[in-house]
Design an enzyme around this catalytic site. Sequence first.
Site, PDB file in Angstrom:
ATOM      1  N   GLU A 135      -0.922   5.635   0.391  1.00 47.09           N
ATOM      2  CA  GLU A 135      -1.146   4.284   0.933  1.00 47.09           C
ATOM      3  C   GLU A 135      -1.762   4.451   2.311  1.00 47.09           C
ATOM      4  O   GLU A 135      -1.283   5.259   3.112  1.00 47.09           O
ATOM      5  CB  GLU A 135       0.196   3.542   1.024  1.00 47.09           C
ATOM      6  CG  GLU A 135       0.109   2.219   1.791  1.00 47.09           C
ATOM      7  CD  GLU A 135       1.463   1.519   1.947  1.00 47.09           C
ATOM      8  OE1 GLU A 135       2.381   1.777   1.138  1.00 47.09           O
ATOM      9  OE2 GLU A 135       1.599   0.745   2.901  1.00 47.09           O
ATOM     10  N   GLU A 166      -1.854  -3.588  10.177  1.00 47.83           N
ATOM     11  CA  GLU A 166      -0.487  -3.986   9.839  1.00 47.83           C
ATOM     12  C   GLU A 166       0.303  -4.266  11.104  1.00 47.83           C
ATOM     13  O   GLU A 166       0.164  -3.567  12.103  1.00 47.83           O
ATOM     14  CB  GLU A 166       0.236  -2.899   9.039  1.00 47.83           C
ATOM     15  CG  GLU A 166       1.559  -3.406   8.482  1.00 47.83           C
ATOM     16  CD  GLU A 166       2.322  -2.364   7.689  1.00 47.83           C
ATOM     17  OE1 GLU A 166       2.110  -1.176   7.921  1.00 47.83           O
ATOM     18  OE2 GLU A 166       3.152  -2.770   6.870  1.00 47.83           O
TER      19      GLU A 166
END
Length: 313
Positions: A134, A139
């Site tokens: 990932e 974020e």
Amino acid sequence: MLFFTAVALVSSLVSPVFGASYQQTDSFVGSQFYSGFSHQTISDPTNGRVNYVDVSTSKSRNLTYASGDTFILRADDTTVLSASGPGRNSVRLMSNNQYNSNSVMVFNIRHMPQGCGTWPAVWTVGNNWPNGGEIDIIEGVNNQAYNQATLHTSSGCTMPSSSRAQTGISLVNDCNANDNGNSGCGVQIQNANSYGSGFNNNGGGWYALEWTGSFIKIWFWGRHDSNVPSEVSNGSGFVNTDSWGTPAAYFPGNSCPIASHFSAQNIIIDCGDWAGNVYASSGCPSSCVDFVNNNPSAFADAYFDFAWVKIYD
Ligand SMILES: *[C@@H]1O[C@H](CO)[C@@H](O)[C@H](O)[C@H]1NC(C)=O
Ligand SMILES: *[C@@H]1O[C@H](CO)[C@@H](O)[C@H](O)[C@H]1NC(C)=O
């Protein structure tokens, strides 16, 4: 119905031997996001106070909206929620195409979700998480000041503790999702315009990912930065990352065999509601779930506005 207008060039003939020159293979602008991405109506794997809706619901409630070179996705900002009912309506999109290593992705974004209760993310994920890896490009949660770029992998992937050619600050060096409560190996981007209200008040900017068999790099340029390469800002058909300067985050492959930890990746864009344990320490009021349930207008800025996404290989 608009058709996906990716320009499929002879990518197999131009696979870069030295990994720096790339040719555009996909472009998503405005309505093309509807054909290039699918709504995921899954229950939130991270237990957010969120209800991901399908494409017809998101269009009818204007939670996704496309016009010209604008594509917006957002959380509902009008409904008070019942404590016993589902979470706040929002949108989670996954690219229909998977992308392989030796590729570059550039995201031109005008606005991202900001504020208490928000958890925006632009990320890629491989098959059979965490084995396929990932890559979190954007974020953060709540009123976080700086973006955090992070890898999450299976065991056997660590980052060097020093001498990384990056402008960001390494937070954790073990990328193994099974360690440290799945914090992953994050790099904090040292630019107050990289996230949340700082990003939005500056008109957003560009994020770029370069992923090869031997490293992963992430760059950020704010909207008015003088050093944004023109091939990045103009969405050029060709890019050469050699001319982009030091990345914000550099994940070398020295002690992380990138090729065996990252399979083909799908891009995911989501705007979920965080029900996590840093809510109070972010200086946010009430409890996260109560706040999300009872303060719809607090989510008026919980939206992404994409100018475009371009993919190169
Ligand atoms: C939908 O959202 C767009 C973008 O924010 C806005 O311009 C438009 O007026 C909205 N449409 C409706 C019907 O609310
Ligand atoms: C975009 O920038 C690149 C690099 O400077 C340049 O070669 C190209 O001509 C530009 N394209 C457009 C459409 O302006």
